[in-house]
Design an enzyme around this catalytic site. Structure first.
Site, mmCIF file in Angstrom:
data_model
loop_
_atom_site.group_PDB
_atom_site.id
_atom_site.type_symbol
_atom_site.label_atom_id
_atom_site.label_comp_id
_atom_site.label_asym_id
_atom_site.label_seq_id
_atom_site.Cartn_x
_atom_site.Cartn_y
_atom_site.Cartn_z
ATOM 1 N N LYS A 37 2.887 18.011 -13.501
ATOM 2 C CA LYS A 37 3.805 17.026 -12.871
ATOM 3 C C LYS A 37 3.268 15.592 -13.383
ATOM 4 O O LYS A 37 2.158 15.070 -13.306
ATOM 5 C CB LYS A 37 3.694 16.749 -11.339
ATOM 6 C CG LYS A 37 4.634 15.731 -10.542
ATOM 7 C CD LYS A 37 4.497 16.087 -9.355
ATOM 8 C CE LYS A 37 3.247 15.715 -8.294
ATOM 9 N NZ LYS A 37 3.173 13.978 -8.264
ATOM 10 N N ASP A 64 8.351 13.448 -11.676
ATOM 11 C CA ASP A 64 8.558 13.110 -10.272
ATOM 12 C C ASP A 64 8.756 11.706 -10.012
ATOM 13 O O ASP A 64 7.847 10.750 -9.878
ATOM 14 C CB ASP A 64 7.105 13.510 -9.593
ATOM 15 C CG ASP A 64 7.214 13.224 -8.284
ATOM 16 O OD1 ASP A 64 8.219 13.054 -7.397
ATOM 17 O OD2 ASP A 64 6.029 13.124 -7.810
ATOM 18 N N LYS A 66 11.690 10.349 -8.281
ATOM 19 C CA LYS A 66 12.574 10.279 -7.230
ATOM 20 C C LYS A 66 13.377 9.109 -7.353
ATOM 21 O O LYS A 66 13.538 8.180 -6.535
ATOM 22 C CB LYS A 66 11.425 9.757 -5.976
ATOM 23 C CG LYS A 66 10.278 10.958 -5.586
ATOM 24 C CD LYS A 66 9.319 10.387 -4.591
ATOM 25 C CE LYS A 66 8.400 11.344 -4.514
ATOM 26 N NZ LYS A 66 7.234 11.598 -5.089
ATOM 27 N N PHE A 67 14.494 9.188 -8.196
ATOM 28 C CA PHE A 67 15.429 8.380 -8.315
ATOM 29 C C PHE A 67 16.288 8.166 -6.865
ATOM 30 O O PHE A 67 16.706 8.990 -6.235
ATOM 31 C CB PHE A 67 16.473 8.803 -9.184
ATOM 32 C CG PHE A 67 15.779 9.078 -10.793
ATOM 33 C CD1 PHE A 67 14.863 7.991 -11.264
ATOM 34 C CD2 PHE A 67 16.177 9.987 -11.234
ATOM 35 C CE1 PHE A 67 14.292 8.141 -12.614
ATOM 36 C CE2 PHE A 67 15.574 10.346 -12.716
ATOM 37 C CZ PHE A 67 14.700 9.206 -13.348
ATOM 38 N N ASP A 69 19.551 5.111 -6.395
ATOM 39 C CA ASP A 69 20.204 4.054 -6.814
ATOM 40 C C ASP A 69 21.624 4.463 -6.633
ATOM 41 O O ASP A 69 21.964 5.538 -6.017
ATOM 42 C CB ASP A 69 19.795 3.968 -8.019
ATOM 43 C CG ASP A 69 19.842 2.452 -8.573
ATOM 44 O OD1 ASP A 69 21.051 1.701 -7.963
ATOM 45 O OD2 ASP A 69 18.921 1.718 -9.084
ATOM 46 N N THR A 124 6.353 12.241 3.655
ATOM 47 C CA THR A 124 5.382 12.710 4.762
ATOM 48 C C THR A 124 4.578 11.418 5.206
ATOM 49 O O THR A 124 4.005 11.563 6.335
ATOM 50 C CB THR A 124 4.581 13.904 4.066
ATOM 51 O OG1 THR A 124 3.923 13.325 3.006
ATOM 52 C CG2 THR A 124 5.226 15.165 3.797
ATOM 53 N N GLN A 194 -5.289 14.819 2.165
ATOM 54 C CA GLN A 194 -4.110 15.880 2.533
ATOM 55 C C GLN A 194 -4.488 15.975 4.241
ATOM 56 O O GLN A 194 -5.617 16.286 4.384
ATOM 57 C CB GLN A 194 -4.002 16.889 1.993
ATOM 58 C CG GLN A 194 -3.495 16.755 0.401
ATOM 59 C CD GLN A 194 -2.262 16.072 0.259
ATOM 60 O OE1 GLN A 194 -1.371 16.369 1.159
ATOM 61 N NE2 GLN A 194 -1.795 16.065 -1.022
ATOM 62 N N ARG A 215 -6.142 17.543 -7.565
ATOM 63 C CA ARG A 215 -7.279 17.400 -7.349
ATOM 64 C C ARG A 215 -8.332 18.794 -7.317
ATOM 65 O O ARG A 215 -9.227 19.023 -8.154
ATOM 66 C CB ARG A 215 -8.032 16.524 -6.495
ATOM 67 C CG ARG A 215 -7.584 15.151 -6.781
ATOM 68 C CD ARG A 215 -7.636 13.986 -5.522
ATOM 69 N NE ARG A 215 -6.546 14.308 -4.640
ATOM 70 C CZ ARG A 215 -6.327 13.754 -3.312
ATOM 71 N NH1 ARG A 215 -7.246 12.642 -3.058
ATOM 72 N NH2 ARG A 215 -5.294 14.081 -2.762
#
Ligand code: C5P
Length: 239
Positions: A37, A64, A66-67, A69, A124, A194, A215
């Site tokens: 990613k 990744d 995240k478009f 518009d 989130t 997290q 990680r």
């Protein structure tokens, strides 16, 4: 032309500030054991050339970005991602029906080389009070479900969701819809920042299609050993 080698459900998050450090860890991974990613920080610093380099190394890439518009702009951005040879690309479901459909329609011409197109529903990081402040009523879970249904209705392939949401989304949206879940930690691994995590086996059993793991793999002494252990843990579990 995107590579087509991996059957793994693990997507390793390359959260790095430059190509050198990203490629250092990539050198220690194997494209048959994972996908990768590339997110906003790494892409903004390195540009499309890094994605091409990952493809040259036979890794399938989830871009990744995240478009979010107007429909025409998102459609053209999705075409640019497809031309780059990415395996998966994402948009914000809050861009609305016309934007989601424009993104989907833009990728039809790529046929079976088309990237998977998925949506982010509610970040989130947002709680109920944050949603009210931007004019959204209901809990995060209510909004996630509504936007996931809209995403499916617009013909996209799936959504990013937390492992905690995967069970409910899987039962309400059916088996063909892709659920991509971060927030995954092998048993005994540090949670880092997290808040609520699931093990790979729990996430896949709950309905996750692909697991985004950063990680626990990138900071491991032996990343291949961790990847192999996760692949073994989830092999045979249904999605
Ligand atoms: O290192 P770690 O496994 O926590 O990395 C998880 C990856 O998934 C990061 O790239 C993070 O930005 C991303 N992500 C997340 N939670 C979300 C959405 C994306 O952790 N809700």
């Amino acid at each position: 032309m995107p590579p087509t080698v991996s059957q793994s459900r693990i997507i390793v998050a390359l959260d790095y500030p430059n190509a050198e450090s990203a490629l250092d860890i990539v050198d220690r991974l194997n494209p048959t054991l994972c996908r990768l990613k590339v997110g906003k920080e790494l892409f903004t610093r390195t540009g499309p050339e890094l994605v091409r380099e990952l493809n040259r190394r036979d890794f399938q890439v989830f871009l990744d970005l995240k478009f979010h518009d107007i429909p025409n702009t998102v459609a053209q951005a999705c075409r640019a991602a497809a031309d780059l040879g990415v395996w998966m690309v994402n948009v914000h479901a809050q861009g609305g029906r016309k934007m989601l459909q424009a993104a989907r329609d833009a990728l039809v011409e790529y046929g079976d080389q088309r990237p998977l197109l998925i949506a982010v529903t509610i970040l989130t990081s947002l709680g109920t009070e944050d949603l009210i402040e931007v004019g959204l009523q209901g809990t995060p879970a209510d909004n996630v479900l509504r936007l996931a249904k809209l995403t499916k209705d617009c013909g996209l392939d799936g959504v990013v969701c937390s492992p905690q949401e995967a069970g409910s989304l899987r039962s309400q949206l059916g088996s063909g819809f892709q659920l991509i879940t971060p927030g995954v930690r092998p048993a005994g691994a540090a949670a880092d920042d997290q808040r609520r995590v699931m093990t790979p086996g729990q996430a896949v059993s709950a309905g996750a299609s692909y697991l985004v793991v950063g990680r626990p793999i990138t900071q491991a002494a032996d990343p291949i050993a961790v990847l192999t252990a996760i692949n073994d843990e989830i092999s045979g579990l249904t999605r």
